[in-house]
Design a protein around this motif. Sequence first.
Motif, PDB file in Angstrom:
ATOM      1  N   PHE A 137     -95.327  13.272   1.099  1.00  0.00           N
ATOM      2  CA  PHE A 137     -94.308  12.276   0.772  1.00  0.00           C
ATOM      3  C   PHE A 137     -93.158  12.402   1.759  1.00  0.00           C
ATOM      4  CE2 PHE A 137     -90.464  10.944  -1.589  1.00  0.00           C
ATOM      5  CZ  PHE A 137     -90.835   9.639  -1.871  1.00  0.00           C
ATOM      6  N   HIS A 138     -92.777  11.290   2.370  1.00  0.00           N
ATOM      7  CA  HIS A 138     -91.748  11.323   3.408  1.00  0.00           C
ATOM      8  C   HIS A 138     -90.544  10.425   3.077  1.00  0.00           C
ATOM      9  CE1 HIS A 138     -94.577  13.505   5.915  1.00  0.00           C
ATOM     10  NE2 HIS A 138     -95.481  12.576   5.664  1.00  0.00           N
ATOM     11  N   GLY A 139     -90.488   9.893   1.866  1.00  0.00           N
ATOM     12  CA  GLY A 139     -89.395   8.998   1.502  1.00  0.00           C
ATOM     13  C   GLY A 139     -88.139   9.744   1.113  1.00  0.00           C
ATOM     14  N   PHE A 140     -87.046   9.023   1.054  1.00  0.00           N
ATOM     15  CA  PHE A 140     -85.767   9.555   0.573  1.00  0.00           C
ATOM     16  C   PHE A 140     -85.549   9.038  -0.844  1.00  0.00           C
ATOM     17  CE2 PHE A 140     -85.062   9.723   5.190  1.00  0.00           C
ATOM     18  CZ  PHE A 140     -84.589  11.029   5.326  1.00  0.00           C
ATOM     19  N   LEU A 141     -85.367   9.943  -1.787  1.00  0.00           N
ATOM     20  CA  LEU A 141     -85.186   9.583  -3.193  1.00  0.00           C
ATOM     21  C   LEU A 141     -83.702   9.480  -3.539  1.00  0.00           C
ATOM     22  CD1 LEU A 141     -87.868  11.892  -4.869  1.00  0.00           C
ATOM     23  CD2 LEU A 141     -88.061   9.446  -4.364  1.00  0.00           C
ATOM     24  N   TRP A 142     -83.391   8.512  -4.426  1.00  0.00           N
ATOM     25  CA  TRP A 142     -82.034   8.311  -4.923  1.00  0.00           C
ATOM     26  C   TRP A 142     -82.078   8.174  -6.436  1.00  0.00           C
ATOM     27  CZ3 TRP A 142     -77.674   7.852  -1.668  1.00  0.00           C
ATOM     28  CH2 TRP A 142     -77.963   7.881  -0.285  1.00  0.00           C
ATOM     29  N   SER A 143     -81.041   8.677  -7.097  1.00  0.00           N
ATOM     30  CA  SER A 143     -80.985   8.638  -8.551  1.00  0.00           C
ATOM     31  C   SER A 143     -79.684   7.961  -9.002  1.00  0.00           C
ATOM     32  CB  SER A 143     -81.045  10.056  -9.116  1.00  0.00           C
ATOM     33  OG  SER A 143     -80.905  10.048 -10.522  1.00  0.00           O
ATOM     34  N   GLY A 148     -72.491   5.088  -8.560  1.00  0.00           N
ATOM     35  CA  GLY A 148     -73.547   4.506  -7.728  1.00  0.00           C
ATOM     36  C   GLY A 148     -74.779   5.398  -7.724  1.00  0.00           C
ATOM     37  N   VAL A 149     -75.622   5.257  -6.723  1.00  0.00           N
ATOM     38  CA  VAL A 149     -76.809   6.117  -6.635  1.00  0.00           C
ATOM     39  C   VAL A 149     -76.499   7.334  -5.782  1.00  0.00           C
ATOM     40  CG1 VAL A 149     -78.498   4.300  -7.014  1.00  0.00           C
ATOM     41  CG2 VAL A 149     -77.696   4.737  -4.697  1.00  0.00           C
ATOM     42  N   GLN A 150     -77.137   8.462  -6.143  1.00  0.00           N
ATOM     43  CA  GLN A 150     -76.923   9.716  -5.449  1.00  0.00           C
ATOM     44  C   GLN A 150     -78.250  10.209  -4.864  1.00  0.00           C
ATOM     45  OE1 GLN A 150     -73.922  11.115  -4.985  1.00  0.00           O
ATOM     46  NE2 GLN A 150     -73.024   9.355  -6.080  1.00  0.00           N
ATOM     47  N   PRO A 151     -78.194  10.855  -3.688  1.00  0.00           N
ATOM     48  CA  PRO A 151     -79.426  11.336  -3.060  1.00  0.00           C
ATOM     49  C   PRO A 151     -80.051  12.474  -3.854  1.00  0.00           C
ATOM     50  CG  PRO A 151     -77.507  12.132  -1.862  1.00  0.00           C
ATOM     51  CD  PRO A 151     -76.997  11.158  -2.883  1.00  0.00           C
ATOM     52  N   VAL A 152     -81.377  12.516  -3.838  1.00  0.00           N
ATOM     53  CA  VAL A 152     -82.128  13.593  -4.485  1.00  0.00           C
ATOM     54  C   VAL A 152     -82.861  14.371  -3.401  1.00  0.00           C
ATOM     55  CG1 VAL A 152     -83.962  14.170  -6.121  1.00  0.00           C
ATOM     56  CG2 VAL A 152     -82.439  12.229  -6.588  1.00  0.00           C
TER      57      VAL A 152
END
Length: 392
Positions: A137-143, A148-152
């Motif tokens: 998996f090479h994506g960038f996840l956000w929560s 707003g949204v925060q990086p995971v």
Amino acid sequence: METVAIIPARGGSKGIPGKNLKQINGRSLLQRAVEAARGSELITQVYVTSDDEAILAEAERCGARTIRRPAELANDTASSESALLHAIDEIEAGGVTLDRVVFIQCTSPFLRTADLDGLLSAMTDEGADCGLTVTSFHGFLWSPSDDGVQPVGHRKDHRPRRQDRDPVFLETGGAYVMKAEGFKAARHRFFGKVAHYVVDNASAMEIDEPLDLQIAHEIADSLETRQGIDVLPDKVSALLLDFDGVLTDDLAIVDQNGKEAVSVSRSDGMGIERLKKLTDIHVSVVSKETNPVVAARCKKLKVRCVQGLEDKVANVTAWSKEAGIPMSEIVFIGNDLNDLPLFPLVGLAVAPSDAFQPVLKSAGYILSKPGGRGAVREMCELLIEKFGSDID
């Protein structure tokens, strides 16, 4: 101590009604899962647990053993673990001592035998208690958050290149393996040390929505046909066919006078006609069956027929020398035990999708279609694509 595969396949599915019996390239999702498991030499038996009669019938047709699942374990709220635990109880009640359980989901139509073998081997090599198939998996996840949204797992101000990031894996949902005793104690698929096996992107695909089925059809048309072409010998001079279970569905209708009739595919006949027209590949039927129906069908197809064979190896090797066709240039399609002695001697041994399990394990290529229902046509079209003329 045995390693068994358990495939839960309930009848109800709201996203795609009848999902587990939906076909991709002529094989149901259930059939694909069963065949992947049956092809493994590390798996001793394959079980399908279901509440649905049609699914249980399909499982038996594909060579799996069946376990009838209680209705309370087949509703939308029942967990996969509950179905597995029930199946394990039923299997052990039959006198089987379990070592490992391979949990396979039908929703991964391109899961391969090699993936299952790789996962089981990884678990052994790492001394793990359980394991799962994953894909890179090479994506960038956000929560989402109040701000707003925060990086995971990454920072807002730093976007490293793919090759500079630590590897991260996505669970495919295709296969899991667990030590039986540990699973019964934990009652969950993940416990102790967890091993993983990385599969390619195609093997990682899951069927959850109708659009997924459409995409899977496109992948199958490209991926599986290409694989078939790739395994063909560089030169093919002859296609030899068993009769029962290859040109027929291996069933016979017997009337009150003992006369037999069999079911054949007109599509197979068209495939042979096209193969003879568009290539120089010789076609023969070599069969143990003595019934006159064999000769009658071969006459209709205008192909050489040799029947009543107790020793196919002796006959084919002698014919090979007489015809001046090396055994390495022969493709042979067989479906049962009496075909196996010929398999290692020819250029490519092929089996219909519903062939007997030892035949599936020994075949160099497994067709997506069953015997008498398009298997021969599928093989003919592969040969035409690789060796055929441009005139059609």
